[in-house]
Write a protein that holds these residues in place. Structure first.
Motif, short mmCIF file in Angstrom:
data_model
loop_
_atom_site.label_atom_id
_atom_site.label_comp_id
_atom_site.label_asym_id
_atom_site.label_seq_id
_atom_site.Cartn_x
_atom_site.Cartn_y
_atom_site.Cartn_z
N THR A 108 65.88 -86.42 63.71
CA THR A 108 65.45 -86.61 65.03
C THR A 108 64.35 -85.78 65.40
N GLU A 109 63.66 -84.93 64.56
CA GLU A 109 62.42 -84.34 64.87
C GLU A 109 61.41 -84.98 64.54
N GLN A 110 61.71 -86.08 63.89
CA GLN A 110 60.61 -87.15 63.44
C GLN A 110 60.53 -88.07 64.65
N SER A 140 66.21 -98.38 48.82
CA SER A 140 65.65 -98.70 47.44
C SER A 140 64.87 -97.75 46.93
N ILE A 141 63.81 -97.24 48.03
CA ILE A 141 62.91 -96.13 47.52
C ILE A 141 63.49 -94.71 47.54
N LEU A 142 64.46 -94.58 48.12
CA LEU A 142 65.14 -93.12 48.25
C LEU A 142 66.17 -93.00 46.70
N ASN A 143 66.63 -94.35 46.45
CA ASN A 143 67.20 -94.49 45.05
C ASN A 143 66.18 -94.12 43.99
N VAL A 158 62.60 -89.91 52.41
CA VAL A 158 62.27 -90.55 53.67
C VAL A 158 60.83 -90.40 54.02
N ASP A 159 60.21 -89.15 53.81
CA ASP A 159 58.93 -89.10 54.05
C ASP A 159 58.19 -89.81 53.00
N ASP A 160 58.53 -89.98 51.76
CA ASP A 160 57.83 -90.63 50.66
C ASP A 160 57.75 -92.32 51.09
N PHE A 162 54.84 -97.11 53.29
CA PHE A 162 54.38 -98.22 54.20
C PHE A 162 53.46 -98.04 55.35
N ALA A 163 52.90 -96.77 55.12
CA ALA A 163 52.01 -96.49 56.16
C ALA A 163 50.66 -97.55 56.22
#
Length: 413
Positions: free
Chosen positions: A323-325, A356-359, A405-407, A412-413
């Motif tokens: 939630t800090e994000q 999928s990215i987290l995987n 999650v940051d990755d 997607f940025a």
């Protein structure tokens, strides 16, 4: 929050779960999909292996030694599970099924088809798992009964004022999830039981997300029925539990017919076996039931209160980190008042893409509607990502989740 003296020796516990040491492309697994299925510790695996190596036989069907040993262990497993959830009636109040869903269906068919009719009502909640919602929905269609749903507040809690209005003398069953598998909400099941019983209705508690990670006493909450699954509490797949008050199980008709559940059969009729075998037709999940009892032993050795505190600590930490994000939306109550899971979405990243990215970073989470499609409609989203925790998870793993999650955000940025 737990104190240092109460803290679990997580590294020692992790040693009981070799699967947690798996690596993918050189990166160690971070397993955060425990609300779907927990991992199985070595003592439970050894129980399974011992059964198949030393006394594998059918129960209640043979006079030979192997069958006797298997029968005793299987019967004792019912007693152990009864003890684990505070059912003083022992094995007679514990029916082994294959999962929570089958336990729901057993009551819906065996009790619901006989007891419900036009004008009767089943009260559920907007956060129900499909195992509860779809089952009662379909039984209501067959019987002419009506389903009503207690709404949730903006914070993801049950609107108890609405519940008090919805539960009336027309209500015959209240079916409620104890801990939401999407929101993490811990529902006031004792209060709901009181409301139900004030109107001579029954209450069915879905304990799939509560029995594995907190002390649950079926008599203290006054549940008429409660269901849960072994694979969510360090046990094997293929085993579920239905707790039912003895007087209710005695009066209900069987759900399945065949061998084991009968007492006497003629060409014209049949009579039923004693509890709980009346509801366990055919060859039951023998090894799974015995292993579930071993899982109860394993969890009790750690301490259910300590497990509850550990999960609450992890959930609060994950909630705070996410939630800090600014671009992350977390669903459900505050972090210090929820079960051990966090469902969330990242702006601009679909939950399935995120998973999928987290995987790719060896972080295993769940993505989708988590078998709560109507709840996701209420939340205004088709899907969410869900990280869920258990006794062997750490804050360092949550940090890896947040980094992954940051990755994804950067991609997607």
């Amino acid at each position: 929050m737990s104190t240092q003296a109460d803290a679990l020796d997580v590294e020692r516990i992790r040693g009981d779960f070799p699967i947690l040491q798996r690596e993918f492309d050189g990166t160690q697994l971070v397993y955060l999909d425990n609300a779907a299925t927990t991992q199985t510790p070595e003592p439970v695996v050894e129980t399974i292996v011992d059964y198949y190596r030393t006394y594998n036989a059918n129960v209640h069907r043979g006079i030979h030694q192997l069958s006797q040993e298997a029968s005793i262990a299987y019967e004792d497993a019912h007693d152990r599970v009864a003890e684990f959830i505070g059912a003083s009636g022992g094995r007679e109040e514990i029916v082994f099924t294959k999962n929570t869903t089958e336990s729901m269906n057993l009551v819906a068919y065996a009790w619901g088809l006989a007891e419900l009719g036009p004008g009767d009502e089943v009260v559920l909640t907007e956060m129900e798992h499909h195992a509860s919602l779809v089952t009662w929905q379909q039984i209501a269609k067959r019987t002419g009964a009506t389903c009503k749903y207690v709404p949730i507040t903006d914070e993801g809690r049950l609107d108890m004022d609405a519940a008090a209005e919805l539960i009336t003398d027309d209500t015959k069953m209240v079916s409620v999830v104890h801990v939401s598998n999407t929101l993490g909400t811990i529902n006031p099941v004792s209060e709901l039981a009181d409301l139900a019983h004030d109107h001579d209705a029954h209450i069915f508690v879905d304990g799939a997300q509560s029995v594995p990670n907190r002390p649950v006493d079926v008599e203290a909450i006054d549940a008429d029925f409660l269901a849960f699954s072994g694979h969510k509490m360090a046990g094997p797949t293929g085993i579920g539990v239905l707790y039912g008050k003895k007087h209710l199980l005695e009066t209900m008709e069987p759900y399945l017919y065949g061998g084991e559940m009968i007492l006497k059969v003629t060409f014209d009729d049949a009579t039923w076996n004693e509890l709980p075998w009346k509801y366990e037709a055919g060859t039951p999940p023998i090894c799974q039931g015995i292993a579930l009892a071993a899982a109860c032993d394993y969890l009790d050795d750690i301490g259910m209160e300590r497990i509850e505190r550990h999960e609450a600590d992890l959930a609060a930490y994950a909630h705070d980190r996410l939630t800090e994000q600014d671009d992350v939306e977390v669903y459900g109550p505050p972090g210090d008042d929820r079960g051990g899971l966090v469902a969330f979405n990242v702006d601009g990243v679909h939950a399935h893409d995120l998973s999928s990215i987290l995987n790719d970073s060896a972080v295993a989470i769940r993505a989708g509607d988590h078998c709560t499609q109507p709840l996701h409609d209420v939340l205004g989203t088709a899907a969410s990502a869900r990280a869920s925790f258990y006794v062997y998870n750490t804050k360092a793993e949550i940090d890896k989740l947040v980094a992954a999650v940051d990755d994804a955000r950067q991609l997607f940025a």
